[in-house]
Design a protein around this motif. Structure first.
Motif, mmCIF file in Angstrom:
data_model
loop_
_atom_site.group_PDB
_atom_site.id
_atom_site.type_symbol
_atom_site.label_atom_id
_atom_site.label_comp_id
_atom_site.label_asym_id
_atom_site.label_seq_id
_atom_site.Cartn_x
_atom_site.Cartn_y
_atom_site.Cartn_z
ATOM 1 N N PRO A 189 1.010 11.568 -1.168
ATOM 2 C CA PRO A 189 0.110 11.157 -1.945
ATOM 3 C C PRO A 189 -0.953 10.350 -2.070
ATOM 4 C CG PRO A 189 2.027 11.464 -2.896
ATOM 5 C CD PRO A 189 2.036 11.460 -1.107
ATOM 6 N N VAL A 190 -1.872 9.645 -2.992
ATOM 7 C CA VAL A 190 -2.586 8.659 -3.488
ATOM 8 C C VAL A 190 -3.114 8.871 -4.790
ATOM 9 C CG1 VAL A 190 -4.494 7.255 -2.835
ATOM 10 C CG2 VAL A 190 -3.553 8.452 -0.768
ATOM 11 N N ASP A 191 -2.563 8.468 -5.558
ATOM 12 C CA ASP A 191 -2.842 7.702 -6.896
ATOM 13 C C ASP A 191 -3.709 6.567 -7.582
ATOM 14 O OD1 ASP A 191 -3.563 8.524 -9.652
ATOM 15 O OD2 ASP A 191 -1.490 8.648 -9.952
ATOM 16 N N ALA A 227 -4.264 13.413 -1.444
ATOM 17 C CA ALA A 227 -3.239 13.611 -0.652
ATOM 18 C C ALA A 227 -3.555 14.060 0.764
ATOM 19 C CB ALA A 227 -2.169 15.231 -1.450
ATOM 20 N N ARG A 228 -3.186 13.087 2.148
ATOM 21 C CA ARG A 228 -3.546 13.736 3.290
ATOM 22 C C ARG A 228 -1.835 13.798 3.509
ATOM 23 N NH1 ARG A 228 -5.568 8.583 2.127
ATOM 24 N NH2 ARG A 228 -7.619 8.151 2.569
ATOM 25 N N TRP A 285 0.922 -1.211 -0.280
ATOM 26 C CA TRP A 285 -0.351 -0.355 -0.069
ATOM 27 C C TRP A 285 1.199 1.164 -0.158
ATOM 28 C CZ3 TRP A 285 -4.484 -0.764 -1.281
ATOM 29 C CH2 TRP A 285 -5.382 -2.157 -1.334
ATOM 30 N N PRO A 286 1.490 1.632 -1.150
ATOM 31 C CA PRO A 286 1.934 3.261 -1.003
ATOM 32 C C PRO A 286 1.277 4.023 -1.020
ATOM 33 C CG PRO A 286 2.506 1.451 -2.942
ATOM 34 C CD PRO A 286 1.766 0.680 -2.414
ATOM 35 N N GLY A 287 2.256 5.083 -0.132
ATOM 36 C CA GLY A 287 1.253 6.582 0.167
ATOM 37 C C GLY A 287 0.648 6.032 1.786
ATOM 38 N N PHE A 328 -7.177 16.436 1.137
ATOM 39 C CA PHE A 328 -6.920 17.548 0.104
ATOM 40 C C PHE A 328 -7.426 16.742 -1.704
ATOM 41 C CE2 PHE A 328 -5.575 18.871 -4.194
ATOM 42 C CZ PHE A 328 -6.366 20.601 -4.378
ATOM 43 N N GLY A 329 -8.455 16.760 -2.248
ATOM 44 C CA GLY A 329 -9.386 16.410 -3.343
ATOM 45 C C GLY A 329 -9.829 17.291 -4.359
ATOM 46 N N ALA A 330 -10.289 17.040 -4.996
ATOM 47 C CA ALA A 330 -11.204 17.571 -6.230
ATOM 48 C C ALA A 330 -10.970 18.553 -5.549
ATOM 49 C CB ALA A 330 -12.164 16.353 -7.108
ATOM 50 N N ASP A 331 -12.699 18.565 -5.099
ATOM 51 C CA ASP A 331 -13.444 19.390 -3.322
ATOM 52 C C ASP A 331 -12.612 20.333 -2.416
ATOM 53 O OD1 ASP A 331 -13.228 17.136 -1.721
ATOM 54 O OD2 ASP A 331 -15.173 17.536 -2.429
#
Length: 522
Positions: A479-481, A494-495, A418-420, A510-513
């Motif tokens: 970051p999470v992708d 991203a957390r 689980w990278p990130g 942090f996300g699109a919203d």
């Protein structure tokens, strides 16, 4: 004096049964590649999926990369048992006395069915045709011993009398652990150890001295060594079973729904195991019988490698009655169930189970489980859940809720890299609906996360609704992708851990919203 002819055993195996049951329930054609996953790894797959490169043990991402059109489904023991009921009914119509090792695998004494049909070959062909009439393919094996017959079924072989050891000798030693219902969980590790020692075949393992095996390994490997030599296996317990161990439950009003039958089964399982504990025995072979108002009777015998627990007994009752009441074969009952009974067919000494300090099998846990089951009966199956560790990157993904009584299977492998993933410690409180916040730098500009996973500025001020705090420290971002290859489920976020003064810290996402509060630290 002539030696007594061994009691032959016939095993019937339906390959890839979890995948077959999943395809049947989904209404898929046999040519559709399908894989059943448990903990994000392939548990079983169809023959079509194997030809496209899918194998047991593959991670979901790799399996889908090899076969993009793969139909994915989760493991479901209830589904497997329901779908297997018509197969068992077809076998039992020709050969009474079927013992279910697991959905997809049954055994029965070969003597009666062979005498009826004239030969082992004719009996095997007849049973295969009967199973094929239900739309299922199967293989049959016959041998002197049960474990040899199960392996013979995987090779579609009828092993001649007295030649079990010769049949087993060239097979890979890993076949000794291929059926979990006939082996202890630690046998997989033992097989791996044998392979690293250079013992690659069952014949090579059988050639080891029995005394050397007994001095190096435990009881399960000793039993595996006897199986490898095709020696007579441990006979059924000859201990006379007191009649009071059999338990019955009158059903008034009659039971017609699966959920009501499952609740009755759990009640009866608790009663049975209380009597078994009082008698100092544990059950390894169980007969479950249901009778209806119209006089119809449905009985199945379940065999287990390990002594049954109350949960295991309740599961088998639910599986059997689910397949009967939902009408997945021609023998669907015409009336409600008025009587349910459980009868131990084989028992072992209670030492086979780990007893609790005060004499019961996990007394405190059992009392808690019974209380939860009662609440579940009042509020519904999904109303009472337990947390199961799960794989994921954020705290809300690391736990999944599973109804009490269901198999505690995670959606994803919790031990994967689980990278990130957010490092410990985890937040003390995870918010179900993350509220929106604003995070600014020291000149009042909004802080964002760039495409390279970096902050656009140093956080200095956090505003949550009408309140604001000064940011005294922060860590991250992580970051999470996820699922970048699938636009429909892709996620980029991203957390960030943010400290507000000395007494409060938040986990923000942090996300699109924009920014939202995901968790609160103590």
């Amino acid at each position: 004096m002539n030696a007594r002819t061994p009691a032959r055993v016939l095993a019937l195996w339906c390959p890839d049964w979890p995948a077959v049951a999943a395809a049947t329930e989904a209404g898929l054609d046999v040519t559709v590649p399908i894989a059943v996953f448990s903990a994000d790894r392939v548990l079983a797959c169809s023959a079509t999926a194997r030809t496209l490169g899918v194998r047991r043990g593959l991670r979901r991402r790799e399996a889908q990369a090899r076969c993009p059109e793969l139909h994915v489904t989760r493991a479901d023991p209830d589904r497997d048992a329901r779908a297997f009921e018509p197969v068992v009914a077809a076998i039992e119509a020709l050969a009474p006395g079927v013992e279910i090792l697991r959905p997809g695998l049954v055994v029965l004494p070969a003597r009666g069915v062979v005498r009826w049909f004239g030969s082992e070959e004719t009996a095997a062909e007849t049973l295969i045709d009967a199973v094929a009439a239900t739309g299922v393919e199967c293989r049959i094996g016959v041998a002197d011993e049960l474990s040899t017959a199960v392996l013979a079924a995987r090779h579609d072989a009828l092993v001649p009398v007295g030649e079990g050891a010769g049949f087993l000798a060239p097979l890979p030693v890993s076949d000794l652990a291929v059926e979990p219902v006939l082996a202890a969980p630690e046998r997989v590790g033992t097989v791996d150890l044998l392979r690293r020692l250079g013992i690659r075949t069952i014949g090579a393992f059988a050639a080891l001295s029995a005394s050397d095996v007994a001095s190096r390994f435990g009881p399960d490997v000793i039993a595996a060594h006897r199986s490898a030599r095709a020696l007579p296996e441990r006979p059924p317990s000859r201990r006379s079973i007191p009649p009071e161990l059999r338990v019955e439950l009158p059903c008034d009003p009659p039971v017609e729904r699966v959920d009501a039958a499952a609740f009755a089964g759990r009640t009866l399982a608790d009663l049975l195991h209380a009597r078994l504990a009082a008698a100092g025995v544990a059950c390894t072979r169980l007969l479950v019988t249901a009778r209806t108002e119209a006089g119809e009777e449905h009985a199945r015998t379940w065999r287990c490698a390990e002594p049954l627990t109350p949960e295991g007994t309740a599961d088998r009752v639910r599986w059997q009655l689910d397949g009967w009441l939902t009408g997945r074969n021609a023998n669907r009952p015409t009336a409600g169930i008025i009587r349910l009974s459980l009868e131990p067919v084989e028992v072992v000494a209670a030492g086979a189970l780990q007893l609790g300090l005060w004499g019961g099998v996990g007394d405190a846990d059992e009392r808690a489980r019974r209380a939860l089951v009662r609440v579940q009966g009042l509020l519904g199956n999904e109303a009472v859940c337990i947390g199961v560790p799960n794989g994921g990157r954020g705290p809300s993904e690391r736990i999944v809720l599973v109804p009490v009584g269901d198999e505690a299977v995670p959606h994803s492998d919790p031990d994967a890299p689980w990278p990130g993933r957010l490092p410990p410690p985890a937040p003390a409180l995870v918010l179900h609906t993350p509220p929106a916040i604003r995070l600014d730098d020291d000149v009042g500009e909004p802080v964002t996360v760039t495409e390279r996973g970096l902050l656009s500025g140093s956080p200095a001020r956090l505003r949550w609704g009408s309140r604001g705090w000064t940011v005294t420290g922060w860590a991250g971002p992580w970051p999470v992708d996820e699922c970048w290859w699938d636009p429909a489920s892709a996620r980029c976020a991203a957390r960030l851990q943010v400290r507000l003064g000395e007494a409060r810290a938040l986990l923000v996402l942090f996300g699109a919203d924009g920014w939202r509060v995901e968790g609160i630290y103590d």
